[in-house]
Design a protein around this motif. Structure first.
Motif, PDB file in Angstrom:
ATOM      1  N   LEU A   5     -39.293   3.495 -48.089  1.00 42.16           N
ATOM      2  CA  LEU A   5     -38.131   3.955 -47.320  1.00 42.16           C
ATOM      3  C   LEU A   5     -38.533   4.954 -46.240  1.00 42.16           C
ATOM      4  O   LEU A   5     -38.033   4.903 -45.105  1.00 42.16           O
ATOM      5  N   HIS A   6     -39.430   5.867 -46.562  1.00 47.94           N
ATOM      6  CA  HIS A   6     -39.883   6.835 -45.559  1.00 47.94           C
ATOM      7  C   HIS A   6     -40.660   6.136 -44.447  1.00 47.94           C
ATOM      8  O   HIS A   6     -40.552   6.522 -43.267  1.00 47.94           O
ATOM      9  N   LYS A   7     -41.425   5.134 -44.797  1.00 47.03           N
ATOM     10  CA  LYS A   7     -42.185   4.391 -43.783  1.00 47.03           C
ATOM     11  C   LYS A   7     -41.248   3.720 -42.790  1.00 47.03           C
ATOM     12  O   LYS A   7     -41.592   3.548 -41.614  1.00 47.03           O
ATOM     13  N   ASN A   8     -40.050   3.354 -43.232  1.00 46.46           N
ATOM     14  CA  ASN A   8     -39.083   2.702 -42.355  1.00 46.46           C
ATOM     15  C   ASN A   8     -38.021   3.678 -41.845  1.00 46.46           C
ATOM     16  O   ASN A   8     -36.929   3.258 -41.447  1.00 46.46           O
ATOM     17  N   PHE A  65     -40.668 -12.953 -47.270  1.00 45.59           N
ATOM     18  CA  PHE A  65     -40.273 -11.856 -46.370  1.00 45.59           C
ATOM     19  C   PHE A  65     -39.406 -12.388 -45.236  1.00 45.59           C
ATOM     20  O   PHE A  65     -38.396 -11.770 -44.871  1.00 45.59           O
ATOM     21  N   TYR A  66     -39.789 -13.525 -44.680  1.00 46.57           N
ATOM     22  CA  TYR A  66     -39.014 -14.145 -43.593  1.00 46.57           C
ATOM     23  C   TYR A  66     -37.610 -14.489 -44.072  1.00 46.57           C
ATOM     24  O   TYR A  66     -36.612 -14.246 -43.369  1.00 46.57           O
ATOM     25  N   ALA A  67     -37.504 -15.047 -45.278  1.00 49.88           N
ATOM     26  CA  ALA A  67     -36.192 -15.410 -45.819  1.00 49.88           C
ATOM     27  C   ALA A  67     -35.348 -14.177 -46.089  1.00 49.88           C
ATOM     28  O   ALA A  67     -34.132 -14.163 -45.824  1.00 49.88           O
ATOM     29  N   ALA A  85     -38.274  -5.904 -46.283  1.00 44.89           N
ATOM     30  CA  ALA A  85     -37.521  -6.626 -45.250  1.00 44.89           C
ATOM     31  C   ALA A  85     -36.202  -5.938 -44.930  1.00 44.89           C
ATOM     32  O   ALA A  85     -35.846  -5.743 -43.757  1.00 44.89           O
ATOM     33  N   ARG A  86     -35.439  -5.530 -45.955  1.00 47.36           N
ATOM     34  CA  ARG A  86     -34.141  -4.917 -45.708  1.00 47.36           C
ATOM     35  C   ARG A  86     -34.268  -3.505 -45.148  1.00 47.36           C
ATOM     36  O   ARG A  86     -33.443  -3.069 -44.333  1.00 47.36           O
TER      37      ARG A  86
END
Length: 491
Positions: free
Chosen positions: A412-415, A336-338, A374-375
């Motif tokens: 997507l909705h969560k973000n 996730f960090y990468a 991540a994105r």
């Protein structure tokens, strides 16, 4: 030399020494109260009925009848003779001797909280708010339980008392035969606490070689000892036990577990390197190798990113400062960090997400799920679109999601993805009922209207018309569909 009364008062007022007076009692009272509190915390060691054994003390706190008391009494009596008075006056010319009443207090009276018969109430009792008669609390066990320390208990009785939580000394079991019989009796009771108590006694009184040899043929007790050593963290004795039992795999795992106690990343990396050659199973050996490789990369990535963050030249580090170090993080967190900070890097770098995926053989579902989270958090919607776009051998593009598009929509909705992007991925959900539920839940009106039209479900479309805003474009679209003569409604 005779002084008048006025001269004596002037002498005492001008002297740096003060005469004894009963009015200045602060120090004495505090000491008496402290003594009473200390005495009341002790056991009642003085027999109430035996007044002849009481030890009497003088005003100075020394026992009456002792050598020092006799010397001082003799010195005091010598002061009554002319020679003694002259000698005493020469040594203590500043001291005015005051008459002292005979002491009726004794040290034992403080233990009992009362004075001797016929005497006045003690000074500490007179000043306290509690009644004059106070007894120190009994701190020991009842006398009837002193037989718990008896040597007459049999093996069975000893184990039974241990099971009931009674105090029972095991020190009388001195021979190896008695200790082993005690262990077998404890095992026969099927009580883990009793077995552990006996094992602690054997661990303390037997050598390691004898203890391991005897437990090797007693598997129940052996399992309890292994569990106990793991609980208390005695890794040294546990390693010796596994080495004696020739349990190589458990020995390797126990040795590998010691890395948890190493905080320094470099030292932990070197320790993991020594664990690679240990006799693990094939699966565990692969995990240990991956752990070493991951930590090695994390150290490199951490040093590089710390430099980039401090320089402030990279936009992603400037807009989204790191909240924690990447060292000692799990593989998924590292991925996730990468994907968050190094998504566009080439495969040849250690911090590249594609490099991590291939090196640690991360499944496609796990990689897509982590990269999407991540994105989407960065609101990089083009990267999200490219993540699901594939090309066939003819060059045609198609969207494919190993995790299912219904999970993509939820992430997507969560973000807080825009409605247009949500509608695009809701339309890609294959199951119609799931599609309608998601579209209704996330207010993707066009998806709901088009799906009801394709299903020729007039009643559901009418019901949904009441949920949209009046005069909106969605309401006009529904009215146009309902008035169309080209659709053959099924209801």
């Amino acid at each position: 030399m005779n002084r008048t009364k006025g001269d004596e008062e002037e002498y005492w007022n001008s002297s740096k020494f003060k005469a004894f007076t009963f009015d200045d009692e602060d120090d004495e009272l505090s000491q008496l109260k402290e003594s009473k509190r200390a005495v009341n915390s002790l056991r009642d060691i003085v027999d109430d009925d035996d007044d002849d054994d009481l030890e009497r003390v003088s005003w100075t706190g020394e026992p009456v009848g002792s050598i020092s008391w006799s010397i001082k009494e003799t010195a005091g009596n010598s002061g009554s003779t002319p020679e003694g008075r002259e000698q005493l006056k020469g040594r203590n010319s500043f001291y005015t001797q005051l008459p002292k009443p005979p002491s009726t207090y004794s040290l034992s009276s403080f233990f009992r909280g009362r004075t001797r018969p016929g005497s006045f109430q003690s000074l500490s009792d007179a000043l306290s708010d509690t009644p004059a008669k106070s007894y120190a609390p009994e701190l020991g066990r009842p006398k009837g339980e002193y037989r718990d320390y008896s040597n007459d208990w049999s093996l069975s009785d000893t184990v039974q008392r241990l099971r009931r939580g009674k105090v029972c000394s095991l020190e009388r079991f001195r021979s190896l035969q008695d200790k082993l019989q005690l262990l077998e009796e404890a095992v026969s009771m099927h009580d883990g606490n009793v077995i552990t108590a006996v094992l602690i006694f054997l661990k303390r009184t037997l050598s390691k070689e004898i203890l391991f040899r005897e437990l090797e043929v007693r598997q129940v007790a052996l399992r309890h000892l292994i569990h106990f050593l793991k609980e208390i963290g005695d890794q040294k004795l546990l390693l010796d036990l596994f080495r004696f039992l020739d349990r190589t795999e458990e020995l390797a795992l126990s040795h590998y577990r010691e890395h948890l106690n190493i905080q320094d990343p470099e030292k932990r990396k070197e320790f993991l390197k020594t664990c690679i050659g240990l006799p693990f199973s094939a699966e565990d050996a692969a995990h240990v190798q991956d752990h070493y490789t991951l930590l090695e990369r994390q150290i490199i990535i951490e040093a590089n990113d710390r430099h980039l963050e401090s320089s402030g030249q990279t936009d992603v580090f400037r807009k989204h400062p790191r909240k924690a170090s990447i060292l000692n993080m799990p593989l998924v967190t590292t991925l996730f960090y990468a994907c968050f900070y190094h998504y566009t890097e080439s495969e040849g770098t250690f911090s590249s997400p594609i490099n991590l995926k291939k090196t640690f053989k991360i499944p496609d579902k796990q990689y897509v799920l982590t990269a999407l989270a991540a994105r989407a958090k960065l609101r990089a919607w083009n990267d999200v679109d490219a993540l699901f776009t594939t090309k066939n051998w003819l060059g045609y593009t198609k969207k494919r999601a190993p995790i299912g598009f219904h999970r993509v929509v939820e992430i997507l909705h969560k973000n807080s993805a825009p409605v247009q992007i949500l509608q695009e991925y809701v339309n890609l959900v294959e199951d119609v009922d799931t599609k309608l539920n998601l579209a209704t839940k996330f207010k993707c009106h066009d998806v709901v209207i088009d799906t009801c039209r394709d299903l020729k479900d007039r009643q559901q479309l009418l019901a949904y018309r009441s949920k949209v805003d009046k005069g909106s474009a969605e309401e006009e679209k529904i009215d146009a569909i309902l008035s169309s003569s080209q659709i053959r409604w099924k209801n």
